[in-house]
Design a protein around this motif. Structure first.
Motif, short mmCIF file in Angstrom:
data_model
loop_
_atom_site.label_atom_id
_atom_site.label_comp_id
_atom_site.label_asym_id
_atom_site.label_seq_id
_atom_site.Cartn_x
_atom_site.Cartn_y
_atom_site.Cartn_z
N SER A 125 45.39 41.72 44.38
CA SER A 125 46.14 42.91 44.81
C SER A 125 45.98 44.05 43.82
N TYR A 128 42.86 45.89 44.37
CA TYR A 128 42.95 46.79 45.52
C TYR A 128 43.75 48.05 45.18
N GLY A 134 40.79 51.82 44.42
CA GLY A 134 42.23 51.67 44.60
C GLY A 134 42.94 52.97 44.84
N THR A 315 50.22 44.25 49.58
CA THR A 315 48.84 44.75 49.46
C THR A 315 47.83 43.66 49.81
N ALA A 319 45.36 44.06 52.85
CA ALA A 319 43.92 44.06 52.58
C ALA A 319 43.20 42.97 53.37
N TRP A 325 38.27 47.99 53.13
CA TRP A 325 39.10 48.81 52.25
C TRP A 325 38.22 49.72 51.38
#
Length: 562
Positions: A125, A128, A134, A315, A319, A325
């Motif tokens: 996470s 991401y 990010g 997240t 994701a 993403w």
């Protein structure tokens, strides 16, 4: 006289059965813990051909700058993570136990969510959220999430529930009479905090710090995913064994990794004994009084922590459900198909379920019965004390060290237990031993609450001990037995470090699949597998809560009456 002989024979038979059970319990921990660790220690002083070389491997390790740097990195990361987690856990625990802040129960439920996920999930996470693609990359002011910053953030998320539970216990045990005396003398609140609150919780704070330090320095999942080129001891063990096939150097790093864990364990046990001596039978529990400003300050702090926990877990879930993403955020379930990807896919998840089932079933029965042998059984005192001491040892052994020790011990051709290597049985044994201590302590605590008169009356009535155990001890202790079952199931589903050396293509687990999917670049699928583990544990936790509630409101109604 003619009637006394059969009775005497039966009693000696019961005594012999107790002795047999004690010896089997000791054999389990000798085979599952002591012999593997001894084999690892021997390997650390041998060369590749098996010849004794003394401390030459350790000298070579010290002369390798990159490897020595791992020690410094591990200690520094563990210290920073410990300071962060202990501070945050103390403030949140203070808000729960010493204020009237609203939403305490909700926060406590949300705070345990990190326990339901492997330590790999927060690392995924964070990549991401703060990685090169990010949403909050700029928050790091040009620094990379891959390295010490990411490791500390991931460690803080993963260790926080452990630290919070210890802190809550420490702050709940203070004597309210001291505060009443301070108020009567007109002592300011800040002075009461410094002279009563902190000294009263000092052992809990120190114990929390050592537990957090041990977890941080031995964790493998977070630095493996987000550590980048920043080496720590846990990843060094994996790199030496899996990457370079240098088992001797892997044993050396394991011994070094074992030292701080053993030290923390010894200090923690010493502190816990001192903490018990501080408690008084006449102590009065602290009851906080409302203070709107103080209560809302701590409520906002706890809500902020809860929001961070939900953001990290959310997240990973989000994701795993988007196409790519952050460029294509349309929803899809393709990442849950795991088709033609490394890691084993749904078979790995089923393997984890199978492992968790057997560890829960066998572990709960074996550990609870062994705890009964140490706490309630009569006779053979040295054996019972030895069993209790050995039951405490697994807590001091990091998962990576235990897993590598199993390779050295069970993979020897002349070992009669060699057939276990590569099977599901070794995964069950390894996981059971790895999480043995907490279950043993839970069982002993529950058994101490039972009046010893049960066993005494049963013995005076000539009732065999197994009938007393099955009809009284086990039913009365069912809430604790259920807690042990849930604990074993969740840890068997999420463990990585203890089993990372022991699986094969047929026994690959979901937590290992997360790591392999990440290594292969299938980041969304890795998130999907981690989320799958999380929801599996969440389902079991909810089921455990429902069963415990039904048990306490029906079969255990007598507890509430007391």
């Amino acid at each position: 006289m003619a009637r006394a002989l059969p009775l005497s024979g039966r009693l000696s038979g019961e005594s012999g059965l107790r002795l047999l059970m004690l010896l089997l319990a000791l054999a389990l921990l000798v085979i599952g813990l002591l012999l593997p660790l001894a084999t690892m220690l021997i390997k650390s002083v041998q060369d590749r051909s098996g010849d004794f070389v003394g401390l030459a491997n350790f000298a070579r390790y010290v002369q390798t700058p990159a490897l020595v740097g791992s020690i410094i990195n591990s200690v520094s990361i563990a210290l920073i993570s410990t300071l962060t987690v202990v501070s945050l856990a103390f403030l949140c625990a203070y808000g729960i136990t010493r204020t009237c802040m609203p939403g305490k129960r909700v926060f406590r439920m949300l705070s345990i969510l990190p326990l339901l996920a492997p330590s790999l999930l927060p690392a995924i996470s964070l990549v991401y959220l703060f990685g090169n693609q990010g949403w909050f990359k700029d928050v790091l002011l040009g620094e990379s999430i891959y390295g010490p910053i990411g490791i500390v953030m991931g460690m803080t998320f993963w260790i926080f529930p452990h630290a919070l539970m210890i802190m809550m216990t420490a702050l709940s045990n203070s004597d309210a009479r001291l505060y009443e005396a301070a108020d009567a003398l007109g002592t300011p609140k800040w002075r009461s905090f410094l002279t009563i609150t902190l000294p009263g919780a000092r052992y809990g704070i120190i114990s929390c710090a050592f537990v957090a330090f041990t977890l941080a320095i031995t964790d493998f999942g977070v630095p493996k995913i987000i550590g980048g080129q920043f080496s720590v001891l846990a990843t060094d063990v994996y790199r030496q064994v899996v990457g370079q096939q240098n088992f001797q150097m892997g044993a050396v790093v394991s011994v070094i990794l074992l030292l701080p864990a053993l030290l923390s364990f010894a200090v923690d046990r010493w502190i816990q004994r001192r903490q018990v001596a501080q408690l008084s039978a006449r102590a009065v529990p602290w009851q906080p009084t409302p203070s709107p400003l103080r209560d809302w300050i701590f409520a906002l702090l706890c809500y902020g922590v809860a929001a961070a926990i939900l953001a990290v877990i959310g997240t990973a879930i989000y994701a795993s459900l988007v196409q790519f993403w952050p460029y294509n955020l349309s929803l899809t379930l393709d990442h849950y198909a795991f088709k033609a990807l490394a890691g084993g896919g749904w078979d790995a998840w089923l393997n984890s379920l199978t492992l968790a089932f057997w560890v829960t079933l066998i572990g709960t029965l074996v550990i609870f019965f062994n705890a009964w042998l140490t706490e309630k059984s009569q006779g053979y005192r040295p054996l019972r004390q030895g069993l209790h001491f050995m039951a405490m040892m697994p807590m001091a052994v990091p998962g990576m060290v235990l897993g590598l020790s199993y390779i050295f011990y069970f993979n020897q051709a002349d070992n009669p237990l060699n057939w276990v290597y590569g099977t599901f049985a070794i995964l069950v044994l390894n996981t059971l031993v790895h999480f043995y201590t907490v279950c043993h302590l839970t069982s002993v605590t529950a058994l101490k609450q039972l009046d010893p008169e049960f066993e005494a009356v049963g013995a005076s009535l000539k009732v065999p001990f197994w009938k007393t155990f099955c009809r009284i001890t086990l039913p009365v202790s069912l809430p604790s037995v259920l807690d042990i079952s849930a604990y074993l199931f969740m840890n068997a589903m999420t463990t990585v470090s203890a089993v990372v050396f022991l699986y094969n293509s047929d026994t690959r687990l979901a937590s290992i699949a997360v790591m392999h999917l990440d290594e292969a670049g299938h980041f969304a699928s890795a998130a999907a597998m981690a989320v799958l583990i999380f929801f599996t544990c969440l389902g079991v936790k909810l089921l455990h809560a429902v069963v415990s509630h039904l048990l306490l409101t029906r079969a255990q109604r007598w507890r509430q009456a007391t």
